[in-house]
Design a protein around this motif. Sequence first.
Motif, PDB file in Angstrom:
ATOM      1  N   LEU A  38      -4.309   4.221   4.680  1.00 42.40           N
ATOM      2  CA  LEU A  38      -3.963   3.995   6.076  1.00 42.40           C
ATOM      3  C   LEU A  38      -4.918   3.050   6.792  1.00 42.40           C
ATOM      4  CD1 LEU A  38      -3.271   7.772   6.695  1.00 42.40           C
ATOM      5  CD2 LEU A  38      -1.514   5.995   6.664  1.00 42.40           C
ATOM      6  N   THR A  39      -6.205   3.165   6.568  1.00 42.16           N
ATOM      7  CA  THR A  39      -7.193   2.457   7.381  1.00 42.16           C
ATOM      8  C   THR A  39      -7.013   0.946   7.343  1.00 42.16           C
ATOM      9  OG1 THR A  39      -8.768   4.262   7.054  1.00 42.16           O
ATOM     10  CG2 THR A  39      -9.663   2.138   7.757  1.00 42.16           C
ATOM     11  N   ASP A  40      -6.812   0.367   6.174  1.00 41.48           N
ATOM     12  CA  ASP A  40      -6.636  -1.085   6.060  1.00 41.48           C
ATOM     13  C   ASP A  40      -5.200  -1.460   5.696  1.00 41.48           C
ATOM     14  OD1 ASP A  40      -9.352  -1.818   6.606  1.00 41.48           O
ATOM     15  OD2 ASP A  40      -9.874  -1.027   4.632  1.00 41.48           O
ATOM     16  N   ASN A  41      -4.290  -0.572   5.994  1.00 46.59           N
ATOM     17  CA  ASN A  41      -2.879  -0.797   5.688  1.00 46.59           C
ATOM     18  C   ASN A  41      -2.208  -1.469   6.886  1.00 46.59           C
ATOM     19  OD1 ASN A  41      -0.108  -0.588   5.226  1.00 46.59           O
ATOM     20  ND2 ASN A  41      -0.260   1.428   4.272  1.00 46.59           N
ATOM     21  N   PRO A  42      -1.750  -2.718   6.757  1.00 46.71           N
ATOM     22  CA  PRO A  42      -1.211  -3.439   7.913  1.00 46.71           C
ATOM     23  C   PRO A  42       0.103  -2.893   8.451  1.00 46.71           C
ATOM     24  CG  PRO A  42      -0.898  -4.718   5.906  1.00 46.71           C
ATOM     25  CD  PRO A  42      -1.767  -3.553   5.542  1.00 46.71           C
ATOM     26  N   VAL A  43       0.787  -2.046   7.685  1.00 46.37           N
ATOM     27  CA  VAL A  43       2.075  -1.518   8.158  1.00 46.37           C
ATOM     28  C   VAL A  43       1.989  -0.043   8.550  1.00 46.37           C
ATOM     29  CG1 VAL A  43       3.344  -3.182   6.758  1.00 46.37           C
ATOM     30  CG2 VAL A  43       2.918  -0.884   5.843  1.00 46.37           C
ATOM     31  N   ALA A  44       0.830   0.585   8.375  1.00 43.96           N
ATOM     32  CA  ALA A  44       0.700   2.018   8.641  1.00 43.96           C
ATOM     33  C   ALA A  44       0.826   2.318  10.129  1.00 43.96           C
ATOM     34  CB  ALA A  44      -0.622   2.543   8.119  1.00 43.96           C
ATOM     35  N   LYS A  45       1.477   3.420  10.443  1.00 42.02           N
ATOM     36  CA  LYS A  45       1.608   3.903  11.815  1.00 42.02           C
ATOM     37  C   LYS A  45       0.675   5.072  12.099  1.00 42.02           C
ATOM     38  CE  LYS A  45       4.929   0.950  12.391  1.00 42.02           C
ATOM     39  NZ  LYS A  45       4.640  -0.321  13.104  1.00 42.02           N
ATOM     40  N   HIS A  46       0.194   5.724  11.050  1.00 41.48           N
ATOM     41  CA  HIS A  46      -0.752   6.829  11.193  1.00 41.48           C
ATOM     42  C   HIS A  46      -2.180   6.322  10.955  1.00 41.48           C
ATOM     43  CE1 HIS A  46       2.985   9.012  10.351  1.00 41.48           C
ATOM     44  NE2 HIS A  46       2.411  10.103  10.847  1.00 41.48           N
ATOM     45  N   ARG A  47      -3.142   7.052  11.483  1.00 44.01           N
ATOM     46  CA  ARG A  47      -4.544   6.855  11.149  1.00 44.01           C
ATOM     47  C   ARG A  47      -4.949   7.940  10.157  1.00 44.01           C
ATOM     48  NH1 ARG A  47      -7.403   7.463  16.716  1.00 44.01           N
ATOM     49  NH2 ARG A  47      -6.085   9.314  16.608  1.00 44.01           N
ATOM     50  N   PRO A  65       8.403   2.325  -7.109  1.00 48.47           N
ATOM     51  CA  PRO A  65       7.793   1.082  -6.634  1.00 48.47           C
ATOM     52  C   PRO A  65       8.705  -0.104  -6.923  1.00 48.47           C
ATOM     53  CG  PRO A  65       6.803   1.719  -8.721  1.00 48.47           C
ATOM     54  CD  PRO A  65       7.747   2.832  -8.341  1.00 48.47           C
ATOM     55  N   ILE A  66       8.855  -0.995  -5.934  1.00 49.70           N
ATOM     56  CA  ILE A  66       9.773  -2.134  -6.112  1.00 49.70           C
ATOM     57  C   ILE A  66       9.142  -3.458  -5.687  1.00 49.70           C
ATOM     58  CG2 ILE A  66      11.789  -0.632  -5.814  1.00 49.70           C
ATOM     59  CD1 ILE A  66      12.173  -2.121  -3.047  1.00 49.70           C
ATOM     60  N   GLY A  67       7.830  -3.518  -5.494  1.00 47.13           N
ATOM     61  CA  GLY A  67       7.209  -4.715  -4.936  1.00 47.13           C
ATOM     62  C   GLY A  67       7.053  -5.884  -5.885  1.00 47.13           C
ATOM     63  N   ASP A  68       7.229  -5.650  -7.196  1.00 44.13           N
ATOM     64  CA  ASP A  68       7.023  -6.674  -8.223  1.00 44.13           C
ATOM     65  C   ASP A  68       5.539  -7.060  -8.289  1.00 44.13           C
ATOM     66  OD1 ASP A  68       7.767  -8.296 -10.328  1.00 44.13           O
ATOM     67  OD2 ASP A  68       9.311  -9.363  -9.209  1.00 44.13           O
ATOM     68  N   ARG A  69       5.218  -7.997  -9.143  1.00 41.51           N
ATOM     69  CA  ARG A  69       3.871  -8.508  -9.385  1.00 41.51           C
ATOM     70  C   ARG A  69       2.929  -7.458  -9.983  1.00 41.51           C
ATOM     71  NH1 ARG A  69       0.388 -12.942  -7.581  1.00 41.51           N
ATOM     72  NH2 ARG A  69       2.197 -13.791  -6.477  1.00 41.51           N
ATOM     73  N   TYR A  92       6.163  -1.867  -1.389  1.00 36.14           N
ATOM     74  CA  TYR A  92       6.734  -3.189  -1.123  1.00 36.14           C
ATOM     75  C   TYR A  92       6.568  -3.508   0.364  1.00 36.14           C
ATOM     76  CZ  TYR A  92      10.840  -1.027   1.081  1.00 36.14           C
ATOM     77  OH  TYR A  92      11.670  -0.314   1.917  1.00 36.14           O
ATOM     78  N   ASN A  93       6.551  -4.812   0.675  1.00 45.09           N
ATOM     79  CA  ASN A  93       6.517  -5.326   2.054  1.00 45.09           C
ATOM     80  C   ASN A  93       5.263  -4.942   2.829  1.00 45.09           C
ATOM     81  OD1 ASN A  93       8.951  -6.462   1.471  1.00 45.09           O
ATOM     82  ND2 ASN A  93      10.151  -5.295   2.944  1.00 45.09           N
ATOM     83  N   THR A  94       4.190  -4.584   2.130  1.00 42.18           N
ATOM     84  CA  THR A  94       2.922  -4.323   2.801  1.00 42.18           C
ATOM     85  C   THR A  94       2.159  -5.619   3.023  1.00 42.18           C
ATOM     86  OG1 THR A  94       2.849  -2.204   1.635  1.00 42.18           O
ATOM     87  CG2 THR A  94       0.830  -2.892   2.753  1.00 42.18           C
ATOM     88  N   TRP A  95       2.184  -6.518   2.034  1.00 44.52           N
ATOM     89  CA  TRP A  95       1.567  -7.839   2.104  1.00 44.52           C
ATOM     90  C   TRP A  95       2.539  -8.862   1.513  1.00 44.52           C
ATOM     91  CZ3 TRP A  95      -1.291  -3.793  -0.334  1.00 44.52           C
ATOM     92  CH2 TRP A  95      -2.341  -3.274   0.432  1.00 44.52           C
ATOM     93  N   PRO A  96       2.358 -10.150   1.831  1.00 46.53           N
ATOM     94  CA  PRO A  96       3.284 -11.180   1.314  1.00 46.53           C
ATOM     95  C   PRO A  96       3.514 -11.169  -0.192  1.00 46.53           C
ATOM     96  CG  PRO A  96       1.943 -12.109   3.063  1.00 46.53           C
ATOM     97  CD  PRO A  96       1.403 -10.712   2.810  1.00 46.53           C
ATOM     98  N   PRO A  97       2.500 -10.936  -1.044  1.00 44.03           N
ATOM     99  CA  PRO A  97       2.778 -10.989  -2.490  1.00 44.03           C
ATOM    100  C   PRO A  97       3.770  -9.941  -2.976  1.00 44.03           C
ATOM    101  CG  PRO A  97       0.431 -11.229  -2.085  1.00 44.03           C
ATOM    102  CD  PRO A  97       1.047 -10.815  -0.786  1.00 44.03           C
TER     103      PRO A  97
END
Length: 223
Positions: free
Chosen positions: A28-37, A162-166, A191-196
């Motif tokens: 959560l702390t460094d997660n750009p899409v997280a809504k919780h702390r 998991p579906i993010g690939d890479r 998936y969709n947390t960061w561009p890669p």
Amino acid sequence: MALDITFLGQSGFLFDDGSQKMAIDPFLTDNPVAKHRAEDVVCQTIGLTHAHFDHMADALGIAQANNANIVAAFEICNYMQELGHENVNPGNAGGKIATEFGWVAFTQAFHSSSFDGRYMGMPNGLVVNIGGKTIYHLGDTGLFSDLKLLGEIYKPDIVCVPIGDRFTMGPELGTMAAEMVGAPIAVPMHYNTWPPIEQNVEDFAPQGIEVKVLEPGETWSVD
């Protein structure tokens, strides 16, 4: 019995059966899409599939704040004990651990597992029985044929894929994984947390299986 499932973002979930709560892979702390702390998470148990930062970074802080029991690979549990958290429950692929809410089983996953350059044992998937439901969290993994066998053994109601690939499967291989496991409901993750790892979730389309897309912070009540 109702079960509330909250998606914490990336591969993180919080399961709440009304009396017991279990978090899986809280990041959560460094997660750009997280809504919780991290300090918002209240739980008695934390399950970790492996030790990469986007699965384990907040685990120690949440565990210490709640005196939560950490269920994870042997090496991860040893590491947590070194950092001063003694409430651990180690296991490994093929094993099952009884809990106050039901049980947690470890399955193999095809990935890697390290933290700050330190080897942390084999990665795992986790099968969780809680609130009258069985949920198979695949962890980070590539496709492997024993997913079909594991689905036959555990007969999960829900599979988290998991579906993010890479770093894991993409939507197409994730679709095949969900079909192999055969759970009636599949939840995409990682998936969709960061561009890669940006993906079109509509490409995750297993046949004959309901896809439940959860947004970070969203809670789904399962009857």
